[in-house]
Design a protein around this motif. Structure first.
Motif, short mmCIF file in Angstrom:
data_model
loop_
_atom_site.label_atom_id
_atom_site.label_comp_id
_atom_site.label_asym_id
_atom_site.label_seq_id
_atom_site.Cartn_x
_atom_site.Cartn_y
_atom_site.Cartn_z
N SER A 19 0.83 -1.19 0.01
CA SER A 19 -0.04 0.05 -0.01
C SER A 19 0.97 1.07 0.09
N LEU A 20 1.96 1.21 0.76
CA LEU A 20 2.80 2.35 0.97
C LEU A 20 3.40 2.64 -0.64
N GLY A 21 3.98 1.59 -1.24
CA GLY A 21 4.58 1.89 -2.73
C GLY A 21 3.44 2.46 -3.47
N LEU A 22 2.35 1.75 -3.49
CA LEU A 22 1.34 2.10 -4.64
C LEU A 22 0.66 3.60 -4.24
N ALA A 23 0.64 3.90 -2.81
CA ALA A 23 0.10 5.30 -2.49
C ALA A 23 0.99 6.10 -2.99
N LEU A 24 2.28 6.29 -3.06
CA LEU A 24 3.32 7.10 -3.64
C LEU A 24 3.04 7.11 -5.18
N ILE A 25 3.20 6.07 -5.77
CA ILE A 25 2.79 5.96 -7.31
C ILE A 25 1.51 6.59 -7.79
N LYS A 26 0.44 6.59 -6.92
CA LYS A 26 -0.82 6.88 -7.16
C LYS A 26 -0.71 8.47 -6.94
N TRP A 27 -0.14 8.96 -6.04
CA TRP A 27 -0.15 10.37 -5.59
C TRP A 27 0.65 11.16 -6.72
N PHE A 28 1.85 10.63 -7.24
CA PHE A 28 2.52 11.10 -8.31
C PHE A 28 1.90 11.19 -9.73
N ALA A 37 -9.21 10.98 -10.20
CA ALA A 37 -9.61 9.37 -9.85
C ALA A 37 -8.29 8.73 -9.37
N LEU A 38 -7.27 8.85 -10.03
CA LEU A 38 -6.15 8.53 -9.30
C LEU A 38 -5.79 9.16 -7.98
N ILE A 39 -5.84 10.33 -7.84
CA ILE A 39 -5.63 10.64 -6.48
C ILE A 39 -6.72 10.30 -5.66
N ASP A 148 -8.65 -6.62 5.81
CA ASP A 148 -7.23 -5.99 5.11
C ASP A 148 -7.41 -6.44 3.69
N ALA A 149 -7.70 -7.88 3.45
CA ALA A 149 -7.85 -8.34 2.07
C ALA A 149 -8.88 -7.64 1.26
N TRP A 150 -10.07 -7.21 1.73
CA TRP A 150 -10.84 -6.33 1.06
C TRP A 150 -10.50 -5.08 0.81
N HIS A 151 -9.67 -4.38 1.53
CA HIS A 151 -8.92 -3.17 1.15
C HIS A 151 -8.26 -3.26 0.02
N HIS A 152 -7.67 -4.31 -0.31
CA HIS A 152 -7.00 -4.53 -1.71
C HIS A 152 -7.96 -4.85 -2.88
N ARG A 153 -8.99 -5.54 -2.47
CA ARG A 153 -9.97 -5.69 -3.42
C ARG A 153 -10.76 -4.31 -3.77
N SER A 154 -11.05 -3.46 -2.71
CA SER A 154 -11.69 -2.19 -3.14
C SER A 154 -10.87 -1.30 -3.79
N ASP A 155 -9.50 -1.63 -3.50
CA ASP A 155 -8.70 -0.62 -4.20
C ASP A 155 -8.37 -1.02 -5.70
N ALA A 156 -8.60 -2.32 -5.75
CA ALA A 156 -8.60 -3.02 -7.36
C ALA A 156 -9.82 -2.44 -8.08
N LEU A 157 -10.97 -2.11 -7.62
CA LEU A 157 -12.18 -2.08 -7.71
C LEU A 157 -12.32 -0.40 -8.20
N THR A 158 -11.78 0.39 -7.27
CA THR A 158 -11.53 1.81 -7.57
C THR A 158 -10.49 2.43 -8.69
N SER A 159 -9.58 1.33 -8.73
CA SER A 159 -8.56 1.52 -10.08
C SER A 159 -9.47 0.99 -11.35
N ILE A 160 -10.10 0.16 -11.33
CA ILE A 160 -10.94 -0.17 -12.62
C ILE A 160 -11.85 0.93 -12.71
N ALA A 161 -12.65 1.50 -11.93
CA ALA A 161 -13.39 2.69 -12.18
C ALA A 161 -12.70 3.94 -12.78
N ALA A 162 -11.55 4.13 -12.26
CA ALA A 162 -10.49 5.32 -12.59
C ALA A 162 -9.95 4.91 -13.91
N PHE A 163 -9.71 3.67 -14.38
CA PHE A 163 -9.45 3.28 -15.70
C PHE A 163 -10.36 3.57 -16.76
#
Length: 296
Positions: A19-28, A37-39, A148-163
């Motif tokens: 999550s730390l690595g991806l947060a930095l990538i997404k903010w950037f 959507a990425l923010i 915690d696993a569903w955090h990852h799944r919800s993150d994937a869903l928000t990324s799909i919506a953003a895509f």
């Protein structure tokens, strides 16, 4: 018991680093690629870090052995931490929705095309992370790891919506710049839905909801393998942390002495705990056999 908790801790460390690595990538990417959507995705990943830290602290606390003030152990901290994780998710969804509405009222440029590459990689990684953490949650019987696993799944869903939103904004051009913001708003809805999916089982755990019929049947069947146990009557199971506590009524010959019944109860408890690794304690109540009683 500590072995399960140790494995759960390693899984949470994996979540935190990811999550730390991806947060930095997404903010950037969101800032320089002009994509809210990425923010919005970055906001959720940032809350994921803090919620995973809370899950980690909860698992560490749950490892403490039973004591005078906590005779059933400290496992209840797990669903309590799950509630806090849900609160983090609700807050992040609210922030995303609020900012999306503001952006929909503000003219802006469409996102950069290269943000789609970033989003594609994020989706693959987050879904993979969900599968890894969810498998471990099931194996360890951990409600907080499942959250915690569903955090990852919800993150994937928000990324799909953003895509989808970014794709529409880029390829359809002028007049569709707001598709990115609508995608972020839709992502907030996904997050709130997942909140319910995480919250409901944890609430059942806190309330000792009777939902372990398969385990009850297994306990009753195995009890009949112990010498002296003629049948079983009542059997209740409650989940405490990653383990189960069993309250069992065992039927024995009514002519036995108190000591003989006591010995059978101890033998039954030892047998169940030895052969069912997910059980942390068994409380056995001895019932005298009565031909008229209905037993299993």
């Amino acid at each position: 018991m500590s072995s399960k908790a140790d494995k759960a801790e390693k899984t949470v460390y994996f979540s935190i680093l990811g999550s730390l690595g991806l947060a930095l990538i997404k903010w950037f990417a969101g800032f320089f690629g002009n994509s809210f959507a990425l923010i919005a995705d970055a906001i959720e990943s940032t809350t994921d870090i803090f919620s995973s830290i809370l899950v980690l602290l909860g698992i560490k606390y749950s490892k403490r052995p039973a004591d005078e003030t906590h005779p059933y152990g400290h496992g209840r901290i797990e669903p309590l931490m799950t509630f806090i994780v849900v609160l983090f998710l609700v807050i992040s969804a609210t922030v995303i929705a609020h900012q999306s509405v503001i952006n929909l009222r503000t003219p802006h440029e469409p996102p950069a095309a290269w943000t789609l590459i970033v989003l594609g990689g994020i989706i693959l990684w987050k879904e993979t992370s969900y599968q890894i953490v969810n498998r471990r949650a099931k194996a360890l019987n951990s409600s907080s790891l499942k959250a915690d696993a569903w955090h990852h799944r919800s993150d994937a869903l928000t990324s799909i919506a953003a895509f989808v939103g970014v794709s529409i904004a880029i390829w359809l051009g002028e007049g569709y710049e707001y598709a990115d913001d609508w995608a972020a708003l839709l992502a907030a809805g996904f997050i709130l839905y997942n909140c319910y999916r995480i919250f409901r089982p944890a609430l059942g755990e806190i309330m000792d909801e009777n939902i372990f019929e398969d385990l009850v049947n297994q306990v009753k069947d195995m009890s009949l393998l112990v010498d002296g146990v003629l049948a079983t009557d009542k059997c209740f199971v409650r989940k405490v942390g990653m383990f189960y506590i069993v309250d069992l009524h065992a039927v024995v010959d009514s002519s036995l002495t108190v000591k003989e019944g006591h010995d059978i109860a101890h033998a039954l408890k030892d047998y169940l705990m030895t052969n069912m690794s997910d059980i942390s304690n068994v409380f056995v109540h001895i019932e005298p056999f009565d031909p008229a009683m209905k037993c299993d």
